[in-house]
Design a protein around this motif. Structure first.
Motif, PDB file in Angstrom:
ATOM      1  N   PHE A 159       2.976  -4.585   4.075  1.00 44.92           N
ATOM      2  CA  PHE A 159       2.946  -5.820   3.132  1.00 44.92           C
ATOM      3  C   PHE A 159       2.989  -7.022   4.151  1.00 44.92           C
ATOM      4  O   PHE A 159       2.018  -7.851   3.907  1.00 44.92           O
ATOM      5  CB  PHE A 159       4.084  -5.839   2.272  1.00 44.92           C
ATOM      6  CG  PHE A 159       4.142  -6.981   1.296  1.00 44.92           C
ATOM      7  CD1 PHE A 159       3.456  -7.052   0.281  1.00 44.92           C
ATOM      8  CD2 PHE A 159       5.114  -7.889   1.771  1.00 44.92           C
ATOM      9  CE1 PHE A 159       3.398  -8.307  -0.491  1.00 44.92           C
ATOM     10  CE2 PHE A 159       5.291  -9.045   0.793  1.00 44.92           C
ATOM     11  CZ  PHE A 159       4.223  -9.194  -0.185  1.00 44.92           C
ATOM     12  N   ILE A 160       3.927  -7.016   4.927  1.00 47.37           N
ATOM     13  CA  ILE A 160       4.054  -8.187   5.934  1.00 47.37           C
ATOM     14  C   ILE A 160       2.855  -8.283   6.845  1.00 47.37           C
ATOM     15  O   ILE A 160       2.232  -9.410   7.069  1.00 47.37           O
ATOM     16  CB  ILE A 160       5.360  -8.076   6.753  1.00 47.37           C
ATOM     17  CG1 ILE A 160       6.424  -8.249   5.798  1.00 47.37           C
ATOM     18  CG2 ILE A 160       5.385  -8.959   7.961  1.00 47.37           C
ATOM     19  CD1 ILE A 160       7.904  -7.606   6.445  1.00 47.37           C
ATOM     20  N   LYS A 161       2.509  -6.980   7.368  1.00 45.86           N
ATOM     21  CA  LYS A 161       1.169  -6.991   8.366  1.00 45.86           C
ATOM     22  C   LYS A 161      -0.074  -7.327   7.663  1.00 45.86           C
ATOM     23  O   LYS A 161      -0.742  -8.086   8.127  1.00 45.86           O
ATOM     24  CB  LYS A 161       1.352  -5.564   8.871  1.00 45.86           C
ATOM     25  CG  LYS A 161       0.190  -5.318  10.224  1.00 45.86           C
ATOM     26  CD  LYS A 161       0.210  -4.296  10.774  1.00 45.86           C
ATOM     27  CE  LYS A 161      -0.853  -3.808  11.558  1.00 45.86           C
ATOM     28  NZ  LYS A 161      -1.078  -2.303  11.658  1.00 45.86           N
ATOM     29  N   ALA A 162      -0.059  -6.880   6.472  1.00 41.81           N
ATOM     30  CA  ALA A 162      -1.535  -7.133   5.710  1.00 41.81           C
ATOM     31  C   ALA A 162      -1.621  -8.655   5.451  1.00 41.81           C
ATOM     32  O   ALA A 162      -2.816  -9.084   5.585  1.00 41.81           O
ATOM     33  CB  ALA A 162      -1.632  -6.444   4.368  1.00 41.81           C
ATOM     34  N   PHE A 163      -0.734  -9.495   5.035  1.00 40.41           N
ATOM     35  CA  PHE A 163      -0.844 -10.893   4.999  1.00 40.41           C
ATOM     36  C   PHE A 163      -0.222 -11.648   5.943  1.00 40.41           C
ATOM     37  O   PHE A 163      -0.217 -12.935   5.909  1.00 40.41           O
ATOM     38  CB  PHE A 163      -0.004 -11.100   3.528  1.00 40.41           C
ATOM     39  CG  PHE A 163      -0.692 -10.511   2.281  1.00 40.41           C
ATOM     40  CD1 PHE A 163      -2.041 -11.126   1.641  1.00 40.41           C
ATOM     41  CD2 PHE A 163      -0.427  -9.306   1.831  1.00 40.41           C
ATOM     42  CE1 PHE A 163      -2.818 -10.338   0.906  1.00 40.41           C
ATOM     43  CE2 PHE A 163      -1.206  -8.656   0.781  1.00 40.41           C
ATOM     44  CZ  PHE A 163      -2.197  -9.050   0.271  1.00 40.41           C
ATOM     45  N   ASP A 164       0.240 -10.996   7.144  1.00 39.18           N
ATOM     46  CA  ASP A 164       0.757 -11.675   8.254  1.00 39.18           C
ATOM     47  C   ASP A 164       1.942 -12.728   7.500  1.00 39.18           C
ATOM     48  O   ASP A 164       1.887 -13.820   8.191  1.00 39.18           O
ATOM     49  CB  ASP A 164      -0.444 -12.453   8.824  1.00 39.18           C
ATOM     50  CG  ASP A 164       0.046 -12.963  10.270  1.00 39.18           C
ATOM     51  OD1 ASP A 164       0.909 -12.014  10.894  1.00 39.18           O
ATOM     52  OD2 ASP A 164      -0.534 -13.772  10.830  1.00 39.18           O
ATOM     53  N   PHE A 165       2.836 -12.198   7.149  1.00 37.84           N
ATOM     54  CA  PHE A 165       3.972 -13.142   6.444  1.00 37.84           C
ATOM     55  C   PHE A 165       5.044 -13.153   7.349  1.00 37.84           C
ATOM     56  O   PHE A 165       6.028 -12.615   7.164  1.00 37.84           O
ATOM     57  CB  PHE A 165       4.469 -12.308   5.071  1.00 37.84           C
ATOM     58  CG  PHE A 165       3.467 -12.705   3.966  1.00 37.84           C
ATOM     59  CD1 PHE A 165       2.707 -13.692   4.017  1.00 37.84           C
ATOM     60  CD2 PHE A 165       3.793 -11.993   2.789  1.00 37.84           C
ATOM     61  CE1 PHE A 165       1.851 -13.888   2.721  1.00 37.84           C
ATOM     62  CE2 PHE A 165       2.855 -12.081   1.618  1.00 37.84           C
ATOM     63  CZ  PHE A 165       1.906 -13.322   1.693  1.00 37.84           C
ATOM     64  N   THR A 166       4.651 -13.735   8.510  1.00 47.53           N
ATOM     65  CA  THR A 166       5.726 -13.672   9.703  1.00 47.53           C
ATOM     66  C   THR A 166       5.870 -15.276   9.910  1.00 47.53           C
ATOM     67  O   THR A 166       5.119 -16.145   9.487  1.00 47.53           O
ATOM     68  CB  THR A 166       5.173 -12.828  10.798  1.00 47.53           C
ATOM     69  OG1 THR A 166       3.864 -13.514  11.085  1.00 47.53           O
ATOM     70  CG2 THR A 166       5.130 -11.474  10.664  1.00 47.53           C
TER      71      THR A 166
END
Lengths: 467, 467, 467
Positions: B381-388
């Motif tokens: 989830f974090i990787k797919a939308f780059d929620f970092t």
């Protein structure tokens, strides 16, 4: 206007409503079935990060995508440009060749993803797909493109869709029997794709025999530029065939070896084809029909054995023989099949796929039977033939026997399936054209005015175009 | 000789000096700017061995080259053969289609490497390039090829170069706003490439409206073989679109997933296109214009969402709808746009890129808004939308909102930019052809005698070739 | 019927028996030699599992197949579709262009696998082949395809096979001298492929000078659609040239860098070609001959230096210059070569391969001589030029000198080899056509009736074609 007129027993070839109905209903069915069954495999799913840890992979490059995607794209080109343009050689059927091939393949890959998925990728009620499934779907459809070659120009798009539906189904059953029940090796599909596809198509065209086909004989030839369009198809098939035969082989040496064997076989095939094409003509001139088709027989004929230790010189031998057989087939067998057996084979798939496919099956059986631990190495031997689990006691000669059985099964499935499907396609409801309108795009396509006609209209409003 | 004559208000279409001047000056500018700014990225630089140690990579195969180069080559084919040959459908504009596309794309990729480089790859005063930059440059130029489709046959090569200069610039600004400021996902470019490129081109062609274009109506159609040439373009776009949409996605599952979703969407699109092409014609005949174009709408329409968990059946739905919308567009909207809104859209990019691009943007927004940790996995989830970083608190619904904002921004940039650039192109200094000479290669190209004329001359030795 | 007649001193162009004999005997020779010498290399052999352990490789992805196979396929397309279709520009020699190219390349790659194998992959009495050998075989044949361009339309298929036999042999010797004895770098083959191939072909065509060639002048031009077919060849060569120049470079940064340099050089080349094509024509119109050929000079001219730290702006400079030189060559040098030096160069390979090849050799020498440890990094410097073993004391300037020597050696080999082979081809036993039958497929091919003639025959026995 020099367009054909529907004369005599005009048939209703109007596709309005019939074709849209089939396309739309079937696409809805695909959506529903995909919705129920199809999901991403582990390597294409967003959970991949977790999967990677579980599989102990250290890098994204280990994803199967990077092993197979380039080959997939090459196979994709073969199916859509290769087969599509190969069949544009007819002077007035280029739209049908490339367009109907596009239609049937686009439907076929969806249905193949389902059919092959149920047999091979079914887990907990779901079909899990990845790049290998895409390749296999393209392969499956390849067998339909082959059969299309036999009936090119004589069938309506609805007939082609109906044939695709059934052929994909039967292909998947046959493939399951061969690969899973008989534990046969056939990575490049000499048996499953070529032998099955070709004899299926030949049976269908036999059932659909048209006694008056000579009425459209003037359109069965090529023109100069249509032959060049066809060469686009030929060359893409020829160049990418190493990818075809190696696409689903085991990672590493097997993929590598398949590509080399196929490269060698195809190179040799070109020389023997040219030799026999010239030799079998009084004036020694080369015939584009042979160059377009028989040069590819070498790829078909190593379809089963390419991933085995066939060796480069073995590949040259197989390629040489298949080029000869195929060219001789075009000169002698095709006319015989048509006049004596009533098999009207538009593209000569008997020469390009059927006979070379049989050769491929036999070469595969012999190569498997001749395998030794010495040649393959202890580990390589087990890996190459997957002699594990219940198969760990199989010997090469037994494997050779099963390979031979695979040929027989493919033939039986092709004849039986082709007969049934041919019977269905004979029903007078599918909108096929009358004999005098065969090989003519104008029946199913909006065709632009010819350039010639343009010139004529522009410059010769009341004079003949030529003296 | 049946060449058009400059009649009435003959325009000066002589390119000598003007075209060379623009080409040479701009190329010199490229050399200077590349000299000042462009250097190899770490993975293409000879210092790579040291870099590899620092990045703790154990193998050369981890170089980004091996993750992306095959996709890059596919994208490259789409830009030069795909778009180039797709536009060869006109009977007398094949040289211009494939040749001008070649020219503008060759210039555009250089300028795009700089523009996109300044925005995305600028480090210590240098633009560091690698294979991903090449892909992005091709993508950027793709939007210019799309706009070219609207004005095909009506503009001089200088106008095309001027448009390319401005459009690449605006594309890069728009892309920067979307990807960096709005943090929008758009790996396949539904918004940045298709929506922006198409509405930009439509605005330009509106500004360049030619009221007397019916004077060249006889050249706006195709001939039999020009339609086959166009199918080469169609099929290469269709086959390689999975590479297009996955080319710059994250390594691993994202690239894999993008390819599968695009494959599915495109397959479905072919069936609905064929269905509606037949249904919307009285005689139920298929129209090559639809087959050449609308079959591709499925690739456009999953451009944003292909790397998300759209799922295969979701892709089938999106592809099916976009095929219908696009085909209906060709039959009903294109004539309406021309007659009512004075938008003369030669290739129908409104149907192939504008509407499907909007669909793609919307599907992307919805798919993003519907994302859950359950479907993607926590890490995925974090990787797919780059929620970092600063985006780690973004929720899917907020992301969906930003995605929607990306569509609006792209549209505004396209309209405003297209209006300005259209105004510039309207200046009477660029050497465009008169209305009666549109869609005619003879204006800007040395054109060989026709084969027909040859035949004519041969058979009519004592009569003039034309009245 | 407007087919050429054998008039005057009719030559015996009948290929029956002669062509088959050569093809079959040589193919048998290939089989025997492959049987004695050629085996799978370690990475394609079934013993790979054991090999992998010995080489300490942890994954199948480390197999060279995955580093090079995508590039191999691109190179393969360049040889068969690229060169084949580039030469279809002649109005009546499309079959010969694509068909004879197919024949000579299919034979050539087999012979090249042997010749290059003996020089480079010979171990314990066997030639061990893998994907890199396939690429090199294609490269070697590329030089024959180049030479074919000079004599296109004027030679029989047997002459082409004889030339291929000798040229592949000489190529391999020259390559061995350059790469092994002089320790020269030439990954993209500016010297070994282009300079050698072109000057070899030019020498051959000089020896085969035909004083009466103007008798077939009417067939030396193109028609509209033959120019479009040729653009297929052009674009595939142009798009895949980055793969060509990077295909056999070292893994990692070198392959990556080669692709970028070539991409840049080719882009610049298109602009300067267009500029000069327009500038050198009175009416400022673009000439398809230039667009089809000179746009590719940028790929040739960075063949040696692409894998070096040429830098992107260096590539733009080289590409720009080579586009200019090549276009100027078509306008001024080709007519001069024909009228003064009696060098009849059908495709203008002097402009596309010879001069740009020389530029490429020189740029390579200069780039090598200018190399520093600062630019390459300590390790990168040694790796890039392979300054190890007996070469570890070589300095960049000495390397530059050897590179320059490589150009001279290639030229000498080309002139000497071309003269000998030209003499052999002049023997009156090979079945070449009379001057008035050059550039005509009808001599060696079964040619279908023209569409025009069809229309004529079908519809105009003595009436107008349309009411």
């Amino acid at each position: 206007m020099d367009r054909p007129r529907h004369q005599g027993m005009a048939k209703n070839t109007n596709m309005r409503w019939r074709l849209p109905l089939v396309c739309l209903l079937w696409e809805v069915a695909m959506i529903v079935l995909f919705g129920v069954f199809v999901r991403f495999g582990a390597e294409a799913d967003a959970h991949w990060e977790e999967e990677k840890r579980e599989m102990n992979l250290t890098s994204d490059i280990e994803n199967d995508f990077y092993f197979r995607y380039p080959s997939f794209q090459d196979v994709h080109v073969m199916i859509f440009v290769g087969f599509g343009f190969l069949m544009t050689f007819l002077k007035r059927y280029g739209f049908g060749a490339v367009g109907f091939n596009f239609l049937l393949a686009a439907f076929g890959i969806q249905w193949a993803l389902l059919m092959q998925g149920w047999f091979h990728s079914f887990k907990d009620g779901k079909i899990l797909i990845g790049v290998e499934n895409l390749i296999n779907a393209d392969f499956c459809v390849g067998s339909v493109c082959i059969a299309f070659g036999a009936i090119l120009g004589k069938t309506s798009p609805i007939q082609l869709l109906v044939m695709t539906l059934f052929q994909v189904t039967l292909f998947s059953v046959n493939e399951y029997i061969l690969l899973n029940l008989l534990h046969v090796k056939d990575a490049g599909g000499s048996m499953t794709i070529h032998t099955f596809g070709a004899y299926f198509g030949l049976t269908v065209t036999r059932i659909l025999y048209r006694p008056n086909l000579e009425q459209s004989k003037d359109k069965q030839g090529s023109v100069y530029h249509s032959d060049l369009f066809a060469m686009i198809g030929t060359l893409y098939l020829w160049m990418y065939w190493p990818s075809f035969n190696s696409a689903i082989s085991d990672h590493g040496d097997a993929q590598h070896r398949s590509a080399i064997n196929t490269y060698c076989s195809l190179a040799a095939c070109v020389l023997t084809t040219m030799a026999f094409s010239s030799m079998l003509q009084k004036k020694g001139k080369l015939d584009m029909v042979h160059i377009q088709n028989a040069t590819l027989a070498g790829g078909v004929a190593v379809g089963t054995s390419a991933e085995m230790m066939l060796t480069p010189y073995g590949s040259l031998i197989v390629g040489s023989i298949s080029g000869i057989v195929s060219t001789v087939g075009y000169v002698y067998f095709t006319p015989f099949l048509e006049s004596r057996l009533h098999i009207q084979d538009t593209c000569g798939i008997h020469n390009l796929h059927a006979m070379p496919g049989l050769i491929g099956g036999i070469v595969g059986a012999v190569t498997a039977a001749a395998a030794t631990e010495d040649v393959y190495g202890k580990e390589g031997f087990i890996k190459a033939f997957d002699f594990t689990g219940v198969y760990q006691t199989r010997t090469p000669s037994i494997q050779g026997g099963f390979q031979a059985a695979g040929i027989v099964v493919s033939l039986l499935m092709a004849f039986a399936g082709g007969a049934i499907v041919g019977g269905i396609l004979k029903l007078p409801i599918w909108g096929d054209a009358a004999a005098e309108n065969c090989f003519e795009d104008d029946i199913y396509w909006e065709v632009p005015e010819d350039e010639e006609s343009d010139v004529y209209h522009m410059h010769n409003p009341d004079k003949p175009a030529s003296p």
